[in-house]
Design a protein around this motif. Structure first.
Motif, PDB file in Angstrom:
ATOM      1  N   ARG A  35      38.430  70.117  60.707  1.00 55.90           N
ATOM      2  CA  ARG A  35      37.626  69.802  61.890  1.00 55.90           C
ATOM      3  C   ARG A  35      36.188  70.246  61.678  1.00 55.90           C
ATOM      4  O   ARG A  35      35.243  69.547  62.051  1.00 55.90           O
ATOM      5  CB  ARG A  35      38.206  70.480  63.125  1.00 55.90           C
ATOM      6  N   TYR A  36      36.009  71.404  61.074  1.00 55.74           N
ATOM      7  CA  TYR A  36      34.661  71.923  60.806  1.00 55.74           C
ATOM      8  C   TYR A  36      33.892  70.976  59.888  1.00 55.74           C
ATOM      9  O   TYR A  36      32.741  70.642  60.163  1.00 55.74           O
ATOM     10  CB  TYR A  36      34.757  73.317  60.183  1.00 55.74           C
ATOM     11  N   GLN A  37      34.520  70.524  58.820  1.00 57.01           N
ATOM     12  CA  GLN A  37      33.859  69.606  57.886  1.00 57.01           C
ATOM     13  C   GLN A  37      33.510  68.280  58.571  1.00 57.01           C
ATOM     14  O   GLN A  37      32.444  67.725  58.331  1.00 57.01           O
ATOM     15  CB  GLN A  37      34.746  69.344  56.677  1.00 57.01           C
ATOM     16  N   GLN A  38      34.401  67.779  59.428  1.00 54.67           N
ATOM     17  CA  GLN A  38      34.145  66.533  60.136  1.00 54.67           C
ATOM     18  C   GLN A  38      32.958  66.684  61.085  1.00 54.67           C
ATOM     19  O   GLN A  38      32.076  65.814  61.132  1.00 54.67           O
ATOM     20  CB  GLN A  38      35.384  66.106  60.919  1.00 54.67           C
ATOM     21  N   LYS A  39      32.924  67.786  61.823  1.00 58.24           N
ATOM     22  CA  LYS A  39      31.826  68.006  62.766  1.00 58.24           C
ATOM     23  C   LYS A  39      30.493  68.203  62.044  1.00 58.24           C
ATOM     24  O   LYS A  39      29.472  67.682  62.480  1.00 58.24           O
ATOM     25  CB  LYS A  39      32.112  69.225  63.655  1.00 58.24           C
ATOM     26  N   VAL A  40      30.499  68.943  60.943  1.00 58.42           N
ATOM     27  CA  VAL A  40      29.261  69.147  60.182  1.00 58.42           C
ATOM     28  C   VAL A  40      28.758  67.817  59.631  1.00 58.42           C
ATOM     29  O   VAL A  40      27.552  67.539  59.642  1.00 58.42           O
ATOM     30  CB  VAL A  40      29.467  70.190  59.068  1.00 58.42           C
ATOM     31  N   THR A  41      29.669  66.967  59.182  1.00 52.36           N
ATOM     32  CA  THR A  41      29.279  65.644  58.692  1.00 52.36           C
ATOM     33  C   THR A  41      28.669  64.810  59.810  1.00 52.36           C
ATOM     34  O   THR A  41      27.639  64.158  59.620  1.00 52.36           O
ATOM     35  CB  THR A  41      30.495  64.912  58.096  1.00 52.36           C
ATOM     36  N   GLU A  42      29.277  64.836  60.998  1.00 51.89           N
ATOM     37  CA  GLU A  42      28.737  64.088  62.139  1.00 51.89           C
ATOM     38  C   GLU A  42      27.344  64.585  62.512  1.00 51.89           C
ATOM     39  O   GLU A  42      26.436  63.786  62.743  1.00 51.89           O
ATOM     40  CB  GLU A  42      29.659  64.219  63.337  1.00 51.89           C
ATOM     41  N   TYR A  43      27.178  65.890  62.563  1.00 51.92           N
ATOM     42  CA  TYR A  43      25.886  66.451  62.941  1.00 51.92           C
ATOM     43  C   TYR A  43      24.836  66.210  61.867  1.00 51.92           C
ATOM     44  O   TYR A  43      23.657  66.023  62.171  1.00 51.92           O
ATOM     45  CB  TYR A  43      26.010  67.941  63.243  1.00 51.92           C
ATOM     46  N   THR A  44      25.255  66.178  60.608  1.00 52.31           N
ATOM     47  CA  THR A  44      24.330  65.866  59.525  1.00 52.31           C
ATOM     48  C   THR A  44      23.850  64.425  59.631  1.00 52.31           C
ATOM     49  O   THR A  44      22.659  64.137  59.443  1.00 52.31           O
ATOM     50  CB  THR A  44      25.002  66.113  58.155  1.00 52.31           C
ATOM     51  N   MET A  45      24.757  63.515  59.955  1.00 55.66           N
ATOM     52  CA  MET A  45      24.371  62.115  60.148  1.00 55.66           C
ATOM     53  C   MET A  45      23.407  61.973  61.324  1.00 55.66           C
ATOM     54  O   MET A  45      22.453  61.188  61.265  1.00 55.66           O
ATOM     55  CB  MET A  45      25.613  61.234  60.382  1.00 55.66           C
ATOM     56  N   LEU A  46      23.621  62.737  62.385  1.00 52.74           N
ATOM     57  CA  LEU A  46      22.703  62.736  63.525  1.00 52.74           C
ATOM     58  C   LEU A  46      21.319  63.205  63.095  1.00 52.74           C
ATOM     59  O   LEU A  46      20.301  62.587  63.440  1.00 52.74           O
ATOM     60  CB  LEU A  46      23.245  63.640  64.640  1.00 52.74           C
ATOM     61  N   ALA A  47      21.268  64.281  62.315  1.00 53.07           N
ATOM     62  CA  ALA A  47      19.982  64.815  61.861  1.00 53.07           C
ATOM     63  C   ALA A  47      19.278  63.839  60.926  1.00 53.07           C
ATOM     64  O   ALA A  47      18.068  63.622  61.038  1.00 53.07           O
ATOM     65  CB  ALA A  47      20.188  66.159  61.177  1.00 53.07           C
ATOM     66  N   ILE A  48      20.026  63.214  60.013  1.00 51.74           N
ATOM     67  CA  ILE A  48      19.425  62.251  59.081  1.00 51.74           C
ATOM     68  C   ILE A  48      18.916  61.024  59.826  1.00 51.74           C
ATOM     69  O   ILE A  48      17.816  60.527  59.559  1.00 51.74           O
ATOM     70  CB  ILE A  48      20.437  61.860  57.986  1.00 51.74           C
ATOM     71  N   GLY A  49      19.695  60.542  60.782  1.00 48.22           N
ATOM     72  CA  GLY A  49      19.257  59.398  61.583  1.00 48.22           C
ATOM     73  C   GLY A  49      18.016  59.701  62.399  1.00 48.22           C
ATOM     74  O   GLY A  49      17.129  58.856  62.540  1.00 48.22           O
ATOM     75  N   SER A  50      17.944  60.905  62.931  1.00 44.92           N
ATOM     76  CA  SER A  50      16.768  61.262  63.719  1.00 44.92           C
ATOM     77  C   SER A  50      15.533  61.428  62.832  1.00 44.92           C
ATOM     78  O   SER A  50      14.428  61.092  63.253  1.00 44.92           O
ATOM     79  CB  SER A  50      17.026  62.534  64.525  1.00 44.92           C
ATOM     80  N   VAL A  51      15.706  61.901  61.599  1.00 47.10           N
ATOM     81  CA  VAL A  51      14.569  61.992  60.672  1.00 47.10           C
ATOM     82  C   VAL A  51      14.085  60.591  60.305  1.00 47.10           C
ATOM     83  O   VAL A  51      12.875  60.346  60.227  1.00 47.10           O
ATOM     84  CB  VAL A  51      14.949  62.794  59.412  1.00 47.10           C
ATOM     85  N   ALA A  52      15.005  59.665  60.102  1.00 48.19           N
ATOM     86  CA  ALA A  52      14.608  58.285  59.796  1.00 48.19           C
ATOM     87  C   ALA A  52      13.845  57.675  60.968  1.00 48.19           C
ATOM     88  O   ALA A  52      12.804  57.029  60.779  1.00 48.19           O
ATOM     89  CB  ALA A  52      15.845  57.454  59.477  1.00 48.19           C
ATOM     90  N   THR A  53      14.338  57.889  62.190  1.00 46.96           N
ATOM     91  CA  THR A  53      13.648  57.383  63.372  1.00 46.96           C
ATOM     92  C   THR A  53      12.292  58.055  63.536  1.00 46.96           C
ATOM     93  O   THR A  53      11.306  57.404  63.877  1.00 46.96           O
ATOM     94  CB  THR A  53      14.511  57.612  64.624  1.00 46.96           C
ATOM     95  N   LEU A  54      12.248  59.357  63.297  1.00 44.82           N
ATOM     96  CA  LEU A  54      10.992  60.094  63.392  1.00 44.82           C
ATOM     97  C   LEU A  54       9.974  59.561  62.390  1.00 44.82           C
ATOM     98  O   LEU A  54       8.811  59.332  62.741  1.00 44.82           O
ATOM     99  CB  LEU A  54      11.251  61.584  63.150  1.00 44.82           C
ATOM    100  N   SER A  55      10.389  59.333  61.172  1.00 42.43           N
ATOM    101  CA  SER A  55       9.484  58.822  60.137  1.00 42.43           C
ATOM    102  C   SER A  55       8.958  57.440  60.492  1.00 42.43           C
ATOM    103  O   SER A  55       7.755  57.177  60.401  1.00 42.43           O
ATOM    104  CB  SER A  55      10.200  58.742  58.794  1.00 42.43           C
ATOM    105  N   PHE A  56       9.851  56.566  60.911  1.00 39.76           N
ATOM    106  CA  PHE A  56       9.468  55.201  61.260  1.00 39.76           C
ATOM    107  C   PHE A  56       8.505  55.184  62.442  1.00 39.76           C
ATOM    108  O   PHE A  56       7.474  54.512  62.414  1.00 39.76           O
ATOM    109  CB  PHE A  56      10.721  54.376  61.570  1.00 39.76           C
ATOM    110  N   SER A  57       8.826  55.938  63.495  1.00 41.38           N
ATOM    111  CA  SER A  57       7.982  55.922  64.682  1.00 41.38           C
ATOM    112  C   SER A  57       6.650  56.624  64.437  1.00 41.38           C
ATOM    113  O   SER A  57       5.612  56.192  64.929  1.00 41.38           O
ATOM    114  CB  SER A  57       8.708  56.532  65.873  1.00 41.38           C
TER     115      SER A  57
END
Length: 64
Positions: A35-57
Motif C-alpha cells: 500500500r505504501y509503494q502504491q500511494k508513493v507512486t500515486e503521489y509521485t505522479m501527482l507531483a510530476i504532473g503538476s511540474v509539467a503543468t507548472l512548466s507549460f503555464s
C-alpha cells in the motif's frame, strides 16, 4: 489580460499541487509495504504532473 490572469492562477494552482504531492509522500505512514509503494507512486505522479503543468503555464505566461 484574461490569458495572463488564467495562466497566473494555473501557475499558483500547479505549484500548490506540487507542494501537496511532496508533503503527501513525506507524511505517508509506512504500514503495509504494498500500500505504501502504491500511494508513493500515486503521489509521485501527482507531483510530476503538476511540474509539467507548472512548466507549460509558466512558459506560456512568460512568452506573451
Amino acid at each position: 489580460m484574461f490569458t495572463d490572469t488564467l495562466l497566473t492562477i494555473l501557475v499558483i494552482y500547479s505549484f500548490a499541487f506540487f507542494i501537496t504531492g511532496i508533503l503527501m509522500i513525506i507524511l505517508e505512514p509506512k504500514g503495509d509495504e504494498n500500500r505504501y509503494q502504491q500511494k508513493v507512486t500515486e503521489y509521485t505522479m501527482l507531483a510530476i504532473g503538476s511540474v509539467a503543468t507548472l512548466s507549460f503555464s509558466f512558459f506560456g505566461l512568460t512568452s506573451f
